[in-house]
Design a protein around this motif. Sequence first.
Motif, PDB file in Angstrom:
ATOM      1  N   LEU A  46      20.697  -8.633 -44.340  1.00 26.97           N
ATOM      2  CA  LEU A  46      19.282  -8.830 -43.378  1.00 26.97           C
ATOM      3  C   LEU A  46      18.135  -7.695 -43.959  1.00 26.97           C
ATOM      4  CD1 LEU A  46      21.105  -9.111 -40.098  1.00 26.97           C
ATOM      5  CD2 LEU A  46      19.929 -11.057 -41.132  1.00 26.97           C
ATOM      6  N   ALA A  49      15.860  -6.763 -41.198  1.00 25.44           N
ATOM      7  CA  ALA A  49      16.459  -6.441 -39.604  1.00 25.44           C
ATOM      8  C   ALA A  49      15.618  -5.430 -39.308  1.00 25.44           C
ATOM      9  CB  ALA A  49      17.804  -5.716 -40.132  1.00 25.44           C
ATOM     10  N   GLY A  50      15.253  -5.456 -37.938  1.00 27.87           N
ATOM     11  CA  GLY A  50      14.528  -4.415 -37.281  1.00 27.87           C
ATOM     12  C   GLY A  50      12.811  -4.524 -37.750  1.00 27.87           C
ATOM     13  N   ARG A  68       9.233  -3.070 -35.227  1.00 25.42           N
ATOM     14  CA  ARG A  68       8.965  -3.468 -33.958  1.00 25.42           C
ATOM     15  C   ARG A  68       8.137  -2.545 -33.020  1.00 25.42           C
ATOM     16  NH1 ARG A  68      14.583  -5.476 -33.701  1.00 25.42           N
ATOM     17  NH2 ARG A  68      14.655  -7.645 -33.262  1.00 25.42           N
ATOM     18  N   GLU A  69       7.926  -1.395 -33.624  1.00 30.74           N
ATOM     19  CA  GLU A  69       7.073  -0.286 -33.085  1.00 30.74           C
ATOM     20  C   GLU A  69       7.117   0.919 -33.884  1.00 30.74           C
ATOM     21  OE1 GLU A  69       9.290   0.189 -29.335  1.00 30.74           O
ATOM     22  OE2 GLU A  69       9.240   2.291 -29.719  1.00 30.74           O
ATOM     23  N   ARG A  95       5.772  -6.687 -28.186  1.00 26.41           N
ATOM     24  CA  ARG A  95       6.446  -7.125 -27.110  1.00 26.41           C
ATOM     25  C   ARG A  95       6.849  -8.767 -27.053  1.00 26.41           C
ATOM     26  NH1 ARG A  95       6.432  -2.646 -24.830  1.00 26.41           N
ATOM     27  NH2 ARG A  95       5.033  -1.334 -24.286  1.00 26.41           N
ATOM     28  N   PHE A 143       6.878 -12.607 -38.482  1.00 20.38           N
ATOM     29  CA  PHE A 143       7.800 -13.847 -38.560  1.00 20.38           C
ATOM     30  C   PHE A 143       8.728 -13.703 -37.249  1.00 20.38           C
ATOM     31  CE2 PHE A 143      10.595 -10.548 -39.585  1.00 20.38           C
ATOM     32  CZ  PHE A 143      10.262  -9.855 -40.855  1.00 20.38           C
ATOM     33  N   ALA A 144       8.224 -12.797 -36.363  1.00 28.00           N
ATOM     34  CA  ALA A 144       8.701 -12.687 -34.908  1.00 28.00           C
ATOM     35  C   ALA A 144       7.472 -13.147 -34.103  1.00 28.00           C
ATOM     36  CB  ALA A 144       9.501 -11.425 -34.672  1.00 28.00           C
ATOM     37  N   LEU A 178       7.769 -23.347 -33.728  1.00 26.78           N
ATOM     38  CA  LEU A 178       8.298 -22.178 -34.195  1.00 26.78           C
ATOM     39  C   LEU A 178       8.286 -21.843 -35.819  1.00 26.78           C
ATOM     40  CD1 LEU A 178      12.031 -21.818 -32.609  1.00 26.78           C
ATOM     41  CD2 LEU A 178      10.321 -20.071 -32.863  1.00 26.78           C
ATOM     42  N   LEU A 179       6.816 -22.119 -36.261  1.00 27.11           N
ATOM     43  CA  LEU A 179       6.553 -22.304 -37.634  1.00 27.11           C
ATOM     44  C   LEU A 179       5.317 -21.283 -37.371  1.00 27.11           C
ATOM     45  CD1 LEU A 179       7.380 -25.571 -39.147  1.00 27.11           C
ATOM     46  CD2 LEU A 179       8.503 -23.674 -39.652  1.00 27.11           C
ATOM     47  N   TRP A 193       6.658 -18.326 -45.389  1.00 26.83           N
ATOM     48  CA  TRP A 193       7.470 -17.067 -44.904  1.00 26.83           C
ATOM     49  C   TRP A 193       7.453 -16.118 -45.729  1.00 26.83           C
ATOM     50  CZ3 TRP A 193       9.568 -17.075 -40.097  1.00 26.83           C
ATOM     51  CH2 TRP A 193       9.766 -18.283 -39.443  1.00 26.83           C
TER      52      TRP A 193
END
Lengths: 225, 411
Positions: A46, A49-50, A68-69, A95, A143-144, A178-179, A193
């Motif tokens: 992955l 990841a994170g 993420r932050e 968030r 992508f999140a 979700l795209l 992506w």
Amino acid sequence: MSQTAYELLALGLRYWFVLLIVLTLLRAALLMRKDQRAYRRVLRQLPDAGLIGELVDLSEQTAQPLPREGLIGAGRNCDIRIRGLRRREMEFVFRPGLGVRLFPLHARHGALLDGEALQKSGAYALHGTVLELRGRPLRFRLFAGLDLPARVVYTPGEDGFKEDASLLRQGDIACPELLPPPAPPGAGLENTWEFAPLPDGLTQPPGHGQHDHPSPVWPREDSDG
Amino acid sequence: MAKQNARQTEWLVMPGVLFFFSAFLLLGLKAMDWTAFALAALVPLGFFIVCVLLPKLLPADRLLLCLVNFLCGLGILTLYRLNPARGLDQVVNYLVGLCGMIGCLLLVRFWHRLIWVVPMVALGALALMALPLVFGTVKNGARAWVSLFGVSFQPSEIVKVAMLLLMAFLLSRRMVLPGLAFAGICLGLLFLQRDLGTAMLYYAITLIMAYVSTGSLSFLALGALGAGAGAVIGYRMNTYVQNRVRIWQNPWQDPYGISYQVVQSMVAMVNAGPWGTGLGLGNAKVIPEVETDFIFAAVFNEFGLVFGVCVVLIYLMIFLRGVDIARRANSKFHTLLALGCSCMIAVQTFVIIGGNINMIPLTGVTLPFVSYGGTSMVSSLCIMGLLQGVANANDRGLKEDQMIAMLGEEG
């Protein structure tokens, strides 16, 4: 039990107790090492990841992975390191359900979010949002959190909130997908992506997750070609 | 994978089960003590249930759980050997602490929904901290104990957990000044209670967390200067601090007076040799406060140097595991919380074991998980619960990443 027998037994069992605690310790060390290896293996599978996406420097067409932050600035401890900015320019936190919240660290930051002045209290960036920091346009490619609606911009003097027309496609608000929504026109980037091209001379390591690489700038790998 | 993990944990638990079974059996044989025989069955069974069966019901870091429970079991065993009544009390303390640990694990899991409790936690913590100044009883020179409704407890131990949560929360939200203000008020109250050991612990943890949060070396330097200044002021103002330093410099100058405790501890450890005097054959009972401050000396005395080193290594492993959990965390709050928790346990262990072996001046803090004391046991297990909560959040974050990656491949 007689005192002598007890003493003999207790003296004999001293070695047994030491053996058991050494066994516990060894097994714990082995388990810890095994777990760390398994974790590294998962991270290799992955590479993102994170991460929640990337921040593309539109002026240089380079991109850096977005955790993420973290912190944006020129300092060595910044997660997104961009030359020409202050040492610590801005903090960001993802968030879920809202987007990437931006917190300028200086009163006179002069940052623009999609052309609008960024408030000190913070604002949310979504996929496709352009953040302008000291004249450098940076685009969020996420992508999140892609299930979020398009960015809503407040325009005072009109009828309150309205959707950002540059990001809006018919049906986006009514039925978020979700795209990834389409990138704003003229950016020279496709709706994909895939990550944007890496900075010149930098290669992407096999696992560039936040956990593996605290430093935001990837090292040069000459052997990689 | 989960089955494999469970099997590996069982292998880790087995030596512990055998250890507690044989140790309590031996204690029972000494004077045909039926309570010890009962504990020989119950302690290993409880150890097995908590380490192997509990993680199946509640997601938790098995390795951490095993190591912590081994230390708790060791504490119960040593206390039972020194004073059977206190050993049984410790079992009750452990069970309460276990509930606290599960509560803290769930607290971290649902923290995003419980943020509204932060002001109440802060106010409650400060009120608790101020309680000994009003209702406190003096014990060993510190007014740190409160007896209310027949229950005696040490508020600074409970506030430790609240402080870790609040500092992690405030610092993760860039509210450095409110965080430092909270820690400063706590420190001031601890100074007024003359509980300098706990104050030192609070100061160290605040400094570590603030440094990790801000990354500012000047802040760290200022903190170190402040610590130095505080140590000098504390030394000048308190005669008992001067005595502690004097004992540390030369414990043999008054071995039957002020140095009696440290000298007896050192004698007990020297007598142990590499393999110990044997369970039930030691003489650690002569050390004053052996059940709380000098429990490590008692363990060392009966189990020996090799065993004592292994106990220190278990603490080191708990610390390293905590740092690993902090490193894997996905958010600043979780990173700070995990790091604060592991540092709290590590610093406390270093301070008390260092005091026991006369490496540093002695301070009155307990050895986490082992020393006698309800509040200490509950707070230490609650801190472990917070750490377990972060480990749990990390696992969930990794699963989310796997899902995103899967979606990306399908998309």
